[in-house]
Design a protein around this motif. Structure first.
Motif, PDB file in Angstrom:
ATOM      1  N   ALA A  71       0.836  -1.204   0.000  1.00 33.28           N
ATOM      2  CA  ALA A  71       0.000   0.000   0.000  1.00 33.28           C
ATOM      3  C   ALA A  71       0.870   1.252   0.000  1.00 33.28           C
ATOM      4  CB  ALA A  71      -0.928  -0.011   1.216  1.00 33.28           C
ATOM      5  N   LEU A  72       1.944   1.244   0.784  1.00 31.54           N
ATOM      6  CA  LEU A  72       2.852   2.396   0.813  1.00 31.54           C
ATOM      7  C   LEU A  72       3.617   2.531  -0.504  1.00 31.54           C
ATOM      8  CD1 LEU A  72       4.274   2.200   4.458  1.00 31.54           C
ATOM      9  CD2 LEU A  72       2.561   3.786   3.562  1.00 31.54           C
ATOM     10  N   THR A  73       3.920   1.403  -1.128  1.00 28.45           N
ATOM     11  CA  THR A  73       4.572   1.446  -2.439  1.00 28.45           C
ATOM     12  C   THR A  73       3.677   2.145  -3.449  1.00 28.45           C
ATOM     13  OG1 THR A  73       5.811  -0.601  -2.006  1.00 28.45           O
ATOM     14  CG2 THR A  73       5.531   0.036  -4.306  1.00 28.45           C
ATOM     15  N   GLU A  74       2.390   1.832  -3.408  1.00 28.16           N
ATOM     16  CA  GLU A  74       1.463   2.497  -4.332  1.00 28.16           C
ATOM     17  C   GLU A  74       1.307   3.971  -3.982  1.00 28.16           C
ATOM     18  OE1 GLU A  74      -2.859   1.815  -6.438  1.00 28.16           O
ATOM     19  OE2 GLU A  74      -1.735   0.154  -5.570  1.00 28.16           O
ATOM     20  N   LEU A  75       1.395   4.295  -2.701  1.00 30.76           N
ATOM     21  CA  LEU A  75       1.342   5.707  -2.298  1.00 30.76           C
ATOM     22  C   LEU A  75       2.502   6.476  -2.931  1.00 30.76           C
ATOM     23  CD1 LEU A  75       0.570   7.084   1.245  1.00 30.76           C
ATOM     24  CD2 LEU A  75       2.478   7.992  -0.059  1.00 30.76           C
ATOM     25  N   VAL A  76       3.696   5.867  -2.922  1.00 32.44           N
ATOM     26  CA  VAL A  76       4.856   6.511  -3.557  1.00 32.44           C
ATOM     27  C   VAL A  76       4.578   6.734  -5.039  1.00 32.44           C
ATOM     28  CG1 VAL A  76       7.284   6.215  -4.192  1.00 32.44           C
ATOM     29  CG2 VAL A  76       6.525   5.579  -1.905  1.00 32.44           C
ATOM     30  N   ARG A 134       1.826   7.186  -6.570  1.00 37.03           N
ATOM     31  CA  ARG A 134       0.793   8.184  -6.836  1.00 37.03           C
ATOM     32  C   ARG A 134       1.080   9.535  -6.188  1.00 37.03           C
ATOM     33  NH1 ARG A 134      -3.837   6.065  -8.904  1.00 37.03           N
ATOM     34  NH2 ARG A 134      -3.758   3.812  -9.242  1.00 37.03           N
ATOM     35  N   SER A 135       2.150   9.595  -5.405  1.00 32.48           N
ATOM     36  CA  SER A 135       2.459  10.831  -4.690  1.00 32.48           C
ATOM     37  C   SER A 135       2.983  11.917  -5.628  1.00 32.48           C
ATOM     38  CB  SER A 135       3.516  10.544  -3.607  1.00 32.48           C
ATOM     39  OG  SER A 135       4.011  11.732  -3.060  1.00 32.48           O
ATOM     40  N   ASP A 136       2.612  13.162  -5.322  1.00 30.31           N
ATOM     41  CA  ASP A 136       3.159  14.296  -6.082  1.00 30.31           C
ATOM     42  C   ASP A 136       4.289  14.984  -5.315  1.00 30.31           C
ATOM     43  OD1 ASP A 136       1.746  15.451  -4.054  1.00 30.31           O
ATOM     44  OD2 ASP A 136       0.384  16.609  -5.332  1.00 30.31           O
ATOM     45  N   ALA A 137       4.840  14.272  -4.307  1.00 32.47           N
ATOM     46  CA  ALA A 137       5.948  14.822  -3.514  1.00 32.47           C
ATOM     47  C   ALA A 137       7.129  15.140  -4.427  1.00 32.47           C
ATOM     48  CB  ALA A 137       6.368  13.848  -2.424  1.00 32.47           C
ATOM     49  N   GLY A 138       7.766  16.307  -4.175  1.00 29.59           N
ATOM     50  CA  GLY A 138       8.894  16.721  -4.995  1.00 29.59           C
ATOM     51  C   GLY A 138      10.222  16.643  -4.283  1.00 29.59           C
ATOM     52  N   LEU A 140      13.735   8.731  -8.976  1.00 23.95           N
ATOM     53  CA  LEU A 140      13.966   8.081  -7.695  1.00 23.95           C
ATOM     54  C   LEU A 140      12.687   7.395  -7.207  1.00 23.95           C
ATOM     55  CD1 LEU A 140      15.658   7.468  -5.163  1.00 23.95           C
ATOM     56  CD2 LEU A 140      14.987   9.709  -4.269  1.00 23.95           C
ATOM     57  N   LYS A 141      11.565   8.084  -7.338  1.00 20.72           N
ATOM     58  CA  LYS A 141      10.301   7.491  -6.909  1.00 20.72           C
ATOM     59  C   LYS A 141       9.972   6.242  -7.733  1.00 20.72           C
ATOM     60  CE  LYS A 141       7.644  11.212  -7.054  1.00 20.72           C
ATOM     61  NZ  LYS A 141       6.420  12.029  -6.891  1.00 20.72           N
TER      62      LYS A 141
END
Length: 351
Positions: free
Chosen positions: A44-49, A51-55, A105-106
């Protein structure tokens, strides 16, 4: 087996990038019966990464911690889940940042997370092969409740050796009956033992074999409630007590007693505010048709009393077994003493 979330339908809310629900994702992953809660949390956390828009790494780690918090708060027993979240977030934090862009990286983090999950599904096979060397022909084994890695090990042993198994009923959920049914269907002689009869049967067994919710920093074990008392009785009878645990269940937690577990709350073992006037009618019903009196007759109401849901809710689901009661922990990283588990955990999170 490669795990990937590419089979979602077009109406799935997770197909909308800004509407990612980590809880729905986690529950969907858990529908695969081969995946345990720590591994589901990692996926679940892998999928969060993905879909994340974190820069930045700071933003990504914050998003992961927030996601882990959501999972934790919505899970009645978050121990295994926390172990998986902790492992993945540590991996992300320690991962070398050699990519040209943060987006690359993501992508690499997602790739590695999925690769780990695929590999982790082989861990039970590795543990079964490792434990097989400690199971002699004609062994009589005591196990507790239901554990996928224990089942894998017992079925593997049955292919090559003669074994017989006692399994505790494991009330209130009665998961020992599931173990009994599956072992019996496979042709393994198996008898269900009352939870209150563990000391009675202990002198008949060669060793105890249990699964795990988590293995903690002390080398102690968190598992289905009743495991601790079985370990205490085994120690007193000088019977080996073996635990089986995939390495993603190793958890940086250091409970000193039962009441330090994350699952403990004020309602557990609490006395009622006002004594009940009489037993609930439900408490007189025989909820378990597999249990019959020794004389074979139908149980009377006095013989078939069972706990109400309210009474069950006042009891723990898991307990903590001290490391001095555990002989060995069999894992995909080897057979470890409790002290060896402690050392492995230190190295595991040291980078």
């Amino acid at each position: 087996m490669h795990i990937h979330s590419s089979n979602r339908g077009p109406q799935d809310p997770k197909d909308r990038p800004n509407d990612f629900d980590i809880w729905i994702t986690y529950e969907t992953i858990l529908k695969n019966k081969e995946i345990s809660t720590p591994l589901a949390a990692i996926l679940a956390l892998t999928e969060l990464v993905e879909r994340s828009d974190a820069g930045t790494m700071f933003e990504l780690v914050k998003a992961l911690n927030d996601g882990a918090k959501v999972l934790n708060e919505r899970t009645p027993n978050p121990i295994g889940l926390n172990a998986g979240c902790e492992l993945f977030i540590a991996f992300v934090t320690l991962f070398p940042h050699d990519s040209d862009s943060f987006s690359d990286l993501k992508k690499e983090l997602v790739k590695q997370g999925q690769k780990y999950a695929t590999e982790a599904l082989t861990y039970r096979e590795k543990i079964a092969e490792l434990a097989l060397g400690f199971i002699k022909d004609d062994s009589i084994i005591l196990t507790h409740s239901y554990s996928r890695v224990v089942m894998k090990t017992l079925l593997r042993a049955h292919e090559r050796k003669r074994i017989s198994v006692y399994v505790t009923e494991a009330r209130p959920r009665g998961l020992g009956l599931r173990t009994h049914d599956e072992l019996t269907a496979a042709g393994i002689p198996c008898t269900v033992v009352l939870d209150s009869a563990v000391s009675y049967v202990m002198d008949k067994v060669d060793f105890v074999l249990v699964g795990s919710e988590a293995v903690v920093e002390s080398g102690g074990l968190i598992n289905a409630v009743g495991s601790n008392q079985i370990a205490i009785i085994a120690k007193a009878a000088n019977i080996p007590f073996y635990a089986l645990a995939e390495s993603y269940k190793f958890h940086r937690l250091f409970p000193l007693s039962q009441y330090d577990l994350p699952t403990h709350n004020p309602n557990i073992l609490a006395f009622p505010l006002t004594p009940a006037a009489s037993s609930s009618p439900n408490s007189l019903q025989n909820k378990n048709p597999s249990i019959r009196p020794a004389n074979g007759n139908e149980a009377t109401p006095e013989q078939s009393r069972s706990m109400t849901r309210e009474q069950i809710a006042c009891n723990p689901d898991v307990d903590y077994t001290r490391p001095d009661l555990i002989t060995l922990v069999f894992s995909d990283v080897g057979s470890l003493t409790p002290e060896g588990v402690s050392q492995y955990l230190v190295g595991m999170f040291a980078g």
